[in-house]
Design an enzyme around this catalytic site. Structure first.
Site, PDB file in Angstrom:
ATOM      1  N   SER A 199       0.878  -1.283  -0.034  1.00  0.00           N
ATOM      2  CA  SER A 199       0.157  -0.061  -0.018  1.00  0.00           C
ATOM      3  C   SER A 199       0.736   1.247  -0.043  1.00  0.00           C
ATOM      4  O   SER A 199       1.120   1.801   1.061  1.00  0.00           O
ATOM      5  CB  SER A 199      -1.113  -0.021   1.177  1.00  0.00           C
ATOM      6  OG  SER A 199      -1.754  -1.215   1.216  1.00  0.00           O
ATOM      7  N   PRO A 229       1.744   7.603  -0.948  1.00  0.00           N
ATOM      8  CA  PRO A 229       2.325   8.575  -2.203  1.00  0.00           C
ATOM      9  C   PRO A 229       3.723   8.220  -2.388  1.00  0.00           C
ATOM     10  O   PRO A 229       4.303   8.521  -3.227  1.00  0.00           O
ATOM     11  CB  PRO A 229       2.119   9.879  -1.657  1.00  0.00           C
ATOM     12  CG  PRO A 229       2.297   9.975  -0.343  1.00  0.00           C
ATOM     13  CD  PRO A 229       1.740   8.569   0.185  1.00  0.00           C
ATOM     14  N   GLY A 230       4.420   7.376  -1.446  1.00  0.00           N
ATOM     15  CA  GLY A 230       5.643   6.731  -1.934  1.00  0.00           C
ATOM     16  C   GLY A 230       6.918   6.904  -0.863  1.00  0.00           C
ATOM     17  O   GLY A 230       8.044   6.720  -1.166  1.00  0.00           O
ATOM     18  N   GLY A 231       6.575   7.512   0.419  1.00  0.00           N
ATOM     19  CA  GLY A 231       7.464   7.823   1.458  1.00  0.00           C
ATOM     20  C   GLY A 231       8.400   6.406   1.825  1.00  0.00           C
ATOM     21  O   GLY A 231       9.636   6.421   1.864  1.00  0.00           O
ATOM     22  N   GLU A 237       0.075   0.166  -5.394  1.00  0.00           N
ATOM     23  CA  GLU A 237      -1.144   1.070  -5.000  1.00  0.00           C
ATOM     24  C   GLU A 237      -2.374   0.538  -5.550  1.00  0.00           C
ATOM     25  O   GLU A 237      -2.367   0.609  -6.767  1.00  0.00           O
ATOM     26  CB  GLU A 237      -0.931   2.636  -5.092  1.00  0.00           C
ATOM     27  CG  GLU A 237      -2.105   3.288  -4.851  1.00  0.00           C
ATOM     28  CD  GLU A 237      -2.682   3.364  -3.560  1.00  0.00           C
ATOM     29  OE1 GLU A 237      -3.641   3.071  -3.022  1.00  0.00           O
ATOM     30  OE2 GLU A 237      -1.781   3.136  -2.452  1.00  0.00           O
ATOM     31  N   CYS A 267      -0.479   4.031  11.424  1.00  0.00           N
ATOM     32  CA  CYS A 267      -0.165   5.198  12.170  1.00  0.00           C
ATOM     33  C   CYS A 267      -1.569   5.385  13.037  1.00  0.00           C
ATOM     34  O   CYS A 267      -2.230   6.510  13.203  1.00  0.00           O
ATOM     35  CB  CYS A 267      -0.189   6.392  11.168  1.00  0.00           C
ATOM     36  SG  CYS A 267      -1.512   6.388   9.946  1.00  0.00           S
TER      37      CYS A 267
END
Length: 447
Positions: free
Chosen positions: A103, A106-108, A127, A224
């Site tokens: 998942s 955005p790409g961190g 994604e 998170c």
């Protein structure tokens, strides 16, 4: 901060006497942190993120959109707690690993993983939401590492490649309790019912992707959020129901991180970052019987689509030209490491691939239009193109996709750089330059 009584009671049970300190921390300003790329030597501040050698805290939050370095992939704005993934990789994962970031948008985490494995391993960055998958591809292209494949698939789709991955990273969609300080709107979306829905959904995701992880492979699971339903209880469920073993990590150098029986927690009153949970597990169960069947299918020879000499010569735009296998699909020409091409072919045959390796160019008639992926790649052979260094004002105009004027520049395709960092292409036609920056990436903000 207006928190629901149910959330307060549930979180008090976790934090006990620390709860008041936790509550006060939610009214403090969220720290701003970045993780730097190795494209250039960049030290963003004097304060490092302890658990990630490339992470830095900034004294205040700048207007990132107005910084050409961000758009050129010199750094990524990433929440500091989530950078602890760096420690998990360093302690448990070989750089030669094949990794799935399930998942990923955005790409961190994907840019962090690609930095860790670099060209030795292979990252499949996935994604499920197509619009977010394009943003993911954009950020990975900007980062500039080539051992990456971006896919747009559901978790269950990876059952087609059982035992393919050495490592699976699941940063699971969650109730977002750890983001309350950073995103106050998420407080109004919270409910105990949503927590239970998220915990159930996470189990479904894990169950769907489990077959793709090889026996003795590593699962890295994170959220998170604070509650135990989505964290420790899910880790225990993975152990019991899927067949895995929790792996302890060494956090002796990080006393601010809270170790629990089944994972590691980041609380904003103790760590400089947002709420975060992470755990690593080793898969003990056997991969199902379909593995041998898939292996046989994978040995079917791939059709070799012959590319023209002109297309093959595009490999010379890259460092070590002989390293690359050239792919042409419709009018798009891409390059991928020959040693990993068999794995790419397996992925391409079974999954929806949006981007892989380095996109070199688009063919239009007899012309080859260089692609932004080539400009931002760390493997670009810069001597192949005339280069023009531009000042800040022109760099921003370029990133807005405005018309650029370059005096005394050669005609044809030109690589623009800002402080020696490649940004993209223009085509100088004499009286003006056609701006080739991707329209969907352009800065829309008034700067």
């Amino acid at each position: 901060m207006n928190l629901s009584e149910t959330f307060i009671n549930r979180t008090k049970n976790i934090l006990k006497e620390d709860f008041n300190d936790f509550l006060q921390s939610l009214d403090s300003v969220s720290p701003t942190s970045v993780r730097v790329n190795d494209k250039i030597e960049l030290i963003s501040s004097d304060e490092k993120v302890k658990w990630c050698k490339d992470g830095f805290y900034l004294p205040e939050r700048p207007l990132f959109t107005a910084d050409p370095f961000l758009h050129a992939g010199a750094y990524y704005v990433q929440e500091a707690s989530s950078m602890f993934l760096c420690q998990v990789l360093e302690q448990l994962v070989s750089k030669e690993s094949t990794v799935l970031d399930l998942s990923a948008a955005p790409g961190g985490k994907s840019t962090l993983i690609s930095q860790y494995i670099n060209e030795k391993g292979l990252l499949i960055s996935n994604e499920i939401v197509r619009s977010r998958a394009y943003i993911l591809a954009e950020n990975l292209i900007k980062w500039g590492n080539d051992a990456v494949i971006v896919t747009n698939n559901e978790p269950k789709d990876f059952q087609q490649i059982p035992g393919f991955f050495d490592v699976v990273v699941v940063d699971a969609p969650c109730s977002g309790e750890g983001m309350f300080r950073k995103d106050p709107d998420s407080i109004n979306e919270w409910s105990e019912q949503n927590v239970m829905m998220c915990a159930a959904r996470q189990k479904d995701i894990l169950k769907d992707v489990w077959e793709a992880l090889k026996t003795n492979g590593i699962l890295i699971y994170s959220t998170c959020t604070y509650n135990t339903d989505e964290n420790e209880e899910n880790v225990a469920w993975i152990e019991q129901e899927l067949g895995a073993e929790f792996i302890p990590l060494n956090i002796d150098n990080f006393p601010e991180i809270t170790a629990t029986e089944k994972g590691y927690r980041f609380f904003p009153h103790k760590t400089k970052g947002e709420g975060f949970f992470i755990a690593a597990l080793k898969k003990k169960s056997e991969v199902g019987s379909r593995k041998s069947e898939i292996k046989k299918q994978n040995k079917i020879p791939q059709k070799n689509i012959k590319t023209s000499k002109e297309v093959e010569n595009l490999r010379n735009y890259l460092l070590i030209p002989e390293k690359w296998k050239i792919y042409q699909e419709n009018n798009i020409i891409s390059a991928f490491d020959k040693e990993k091409s068999e794995k790419l072919d397996i992925i391409k045959n079974r999954l929806k691939v949006l981007h892989f390796g380095i996109t070199l160019a688009e063919q239009k008639g007899k012309d080859f239009i260089p692609h932004i992926s080539l400009a931002l790649s760390k493997k670009l052979n810069k001597i192949c193109f005339p280069t023009v260094e531009v000042e800040y004002k022109i760099a921003i105009s370029f990133l807005k996709k405005e018309t650029i004027f370059l005096e005394n520049a050669a005609k044809g395709f030109i690589l623009l750089t800002y402080k020696n960092l490649p940004m993209g292409w223009v085509k100088n036609v004499g009286n003006r330059c056609n701006n080739l920056y991707p329209n969907e990436w352009r800065i829309r903000m008034k700067i």
